[in-house]
Scaffold this active site. Structure first.
Site, mmCIF file in Angstrom:
data_model
loop_
_atom_site.group_PDB
_atom_site.id
_atom_site.type_symbol
_atom_site.label_atom_id
_atom_site.label_comp_id
_atom_site.label_asym_id
_atom_site.label_seq_id
_atom_site.Cartn_x
_atom_site.Cartn_y
_atom_site.Cartn_z
ATOM 1 N N LYS A 1 -2.806 6.010 -4.119
ATOM 2 C CA LYS A 1 -3.899 6.948 -3.818
ATOM 3 C C LYS A 1 -3.672 8.293 -4.506
ATOM 4 O O LYS A 1 -2.528 8.755 -4.614
ATOM 5 C CB LYS A 1 -4.000 7.181 -2.299
ATOM 6 C CG LYS A 1 -3.989 5.887 -1.503
ATOM 7 C CD LYS A 1 -4.122 6.080 -0.013
ATOM 8 C CE LYS A 1 -3.787 4.794 0.711
ATOM 9 N NZ LYS A 1 -2.359 4.570 0.926
ATOM 10 N N TYR B 1 3.137 9.953 -0.363
ATOM 11 C CA TYR B 1 4.196 9.350 0.458
ATOM 12 C C TYR B 1 5.571 9.601 -0.181
ATOM 13 O O TYR B 1 6.592 9.469 0.485
ATOM 14 C CB TYR B 1 4.004 7.842 0.642
ATOM 15 C CG TYR B 1 2.711 7.393 1.293
ATOM 16 C CD1 TYR B 1 1.845 8.306 1.892
ATOM 17 C CD2 TYR B 1 2.360 6.047 1.315
ATOM 18 C CE1 TYR B 1 0.656 7.878 2.478
ATOM 19 C CE2 TYR B 1 1.181 5.615 1.902
ATOM 20 C CZ TYR B 1 0.328 6.531 2.472
ATOM 21 O OH TYR B 1 -0.836 6.099 3.040
ATOM 22 N N HIS C 1 -7.661 9.847 -1.814
ATOM 23 C CA HIS C 1 -6.975 9.809 -0.517
ATOM 24 C C HIS C 1 -7.803 10.434 0.623
ATOM 25 O O HIS C 1 -7.861 9.891 1.725
ATOM 26 C CB HIS C 1 -5.608 10.511 -0.630
ATOM 27 C CG HIS C 1 -4.606 10.000 0.341
ATOM 28 N ND1 HIS C 1 -3.267 9.871 0.054
ATOM 29 C CD2 HIS C 1 -4.723 9.573 1.617
ATOM 30 C CE1 HIS C 1 -2.628 9.387 1.106
ATOM 31 N NE2 HIS C 1 -3.491 9.199 2.064
ATOM 32 N N ASP D 1 0.841 -1.198 0.000
ATOM 33 C CA ASP D 1 0.000 0.000 0.000
ATOM 34 C C ASP D 1 0.879 1.251 0.000
ATOM 35 O O ASP D 1 1.714 1.435 0.882
ATOM 36 C CB ASP D 1 -0.879 0.004 1.258
ATOM 37 C CG ASP D 1 -1.822 1.199 1.271
ATOM 38 O OD1 ASP D 1 -2.944 1.060 0.753
ATOM 39 O OD2 ASP D 1 -1.431 2.269 1.781
#
Ligand code: A2P
Length: 284
Positions: free
Chosen positions: A79, A53, A112, A48
Site C-alpha cells: 500500500k 508497516y 492506504h 498483505d
C-alpha cells in the site's frame, strides 16, 4: 472456498487467494521473516503488507528464501503511504516498495487512506493524481490489480469520477461488530472486492461471549469463527499473527459452515472492539 489457495476473482479477471496473511504490526527483522516462513509452510500464498508497516524488506527476504512456492503462485499486496500521495511521489514510492520487497511486480497495490492529515483541503484532486499514477503502473504491467483501502462511499465516488480504470479492491476494517454495511453494499454494486483488515478486531473481540458461545457449537475458537464469517460474507480476511500455532489455526477454517441463523446473529452484533479509526478524521 475449501482451501487457502482457492480464489475470488477480481473485476479484471485476476484471481486472489481467499485468505491473506496480515502483517500490520509485525516488526521488520527476524519476527517478520519467521512469520512469513511459517505462513508459507502452512500453505498461505497471499501476503498483505504496506510501506508504513516497515517490514517489506524482511517479507521480501522470506519470500526469496522460500522454496515452497514460486513467485507466480504467490499473491503479494502493498500500500502507498499517505505522505507519498500525488502523481510523482506515488511512482517513486512504488519503486521503493518493489525494491524493498525484491520483486519485479506487485499483485495488488492500494492507496492506504483516502484523506491523509496533510491533504484535507484538496483530497479529491490529490486522490485523482495519485490514481493516475496507479493506472500508469497497472497499464505498464507492474501491478496486476489496483485498489484502495479505508475508502467510504463518498471517497470512492470522488475517485471514480475521474478514473479511467475502476478500483478492483477496497480493504476496510471489518469484523463482527463493525460490518460497514453501507460501504460493503456500495462496493458490491460496483464489483469492488472487499478485503477485511483486522478480521479479529485486532484481537479485542476474541473474548466476546456471544462469539465464544457460537464458536463452541462448531468446535472452533473465536478467531476461526471470525475468519469463517468473513469468507461466508465473501470478504477476504487478512488475519495477522506472528505465532505459528495461531497462523496454523487461522487457516483451519474450511471444515465447518456457520448456519444462516448464526451468520445473522454475528452480522447484527453491536460494536465490541477494534481500532476505532475513522477515515475522514485520521491524524496521520
Ligand atoms: P500474535 O500476532 O501475537 O499471534 P487482527 O488480525 O484482527 O489485527 O488481530 C491480530 C491480533 O490477534 C494479534 O495480536 C495476534 O497476536 C492475535 N491473534 C491472531 N490470531 C489469533 C488466534 N488464533 N488466537 C488468538 N489471538 C490471535
Amino acid at each position: 472456498m475449501n482451501k487457502l489457495s482457492d480464489c475470488f476473482i477480481l473485476s479484471n479477471g485476476v484471481e486472489i487467494p481467499c485468505i491473506g496473511f496480515g502483517t500490520w504490526q509485525t516488526p521488520n527483522g527476524e519476527i517478520a521473516f519467521n512469520a512469513i516462513k511459517a505462513a508459507l509452510e502452512i500453505g498461505y500464498i497471499h501476503i498483505d503488507t504496506a510501506a508504513i508497516y516497515g517490514n517489506e524488506k524482511s517479507i521480501g527476504d522470506a519470500v526469496k528464501d522460500n522454496d515452497i512456492v514460486s513467485r507466480k503462485e504467490l499473491f503479494i499486496t502493498s500500500k502507498l503511504w499517505n505522505s507519498n500521495q500525488g502523481y510523482e511521489n506515488t511512482l517513486t514510492a512504488f519503486d521503493k516498495t518493489i525494491k524493498d520487497l525484491q520483486l519485479k511486480y506487485l499483485d495488488l497495490y492500494l492507496i492506504h487512506w483516502p484523506i491523509p492529515k496533510d491533504f484535507r483541503e484538496n483530497w479529491q484532486k490529490n486522490i485523482s493524481s495519485t490514481w493516475k499514477a496507479f493506472e500508469k503502473l497497472y497499464k505498464e504491467g507492474k501491478i496486476r490489480a489496483i485498489g484502495v483501502s479505508n475508502f467510504l462511499p463518498h471517497h470512492l465516488s470522488a475517485l471514480m469520477k475521474n478514473a479511467e480504470i475502476e478500483p478492483m479492491v477496497n480493504q476496510i476494517e471489518l469484523h463482527p461488530g463493525q460490518t460497514q454495511n453501507e460501504t460493503v453494499l456500495f462496493c458490491q454494486k460496483h464489483n469492488i472486492l472487499i478485503e477485511a483488515w483486522s478480521p479479529l478486531g485486532t484481537g479485542k473481540i476474541l473474548s466476546n461471549p456471544i462469539l465464544k458461545k457460537i464458536s463452541l457449537k462448531y468446535n472452533k475458537n473465536v478467531a476461526q469463527l471470525c475468519i469463517r464469517w468473513s469468507l461466508q460474507n465473501s470478504f477476504i480476511p487478512l488475519p495477522k499473527s506472528v505465532t505459528p500455532s495461531r497462523i496454523s489455526e487461522n487457516a483451519n477454517v474450511f471444515d465447518f459452515e456457520i448456519s444462516r441463523d448464526d451468520m445473522d446473529t454475528i452480522n447484527t452484533m453491536s460494536y465490541c472492539g477494534g481500532s476505532g479509526l475513522n477515515p475522514d478524521n485520521i491524524d496521520f
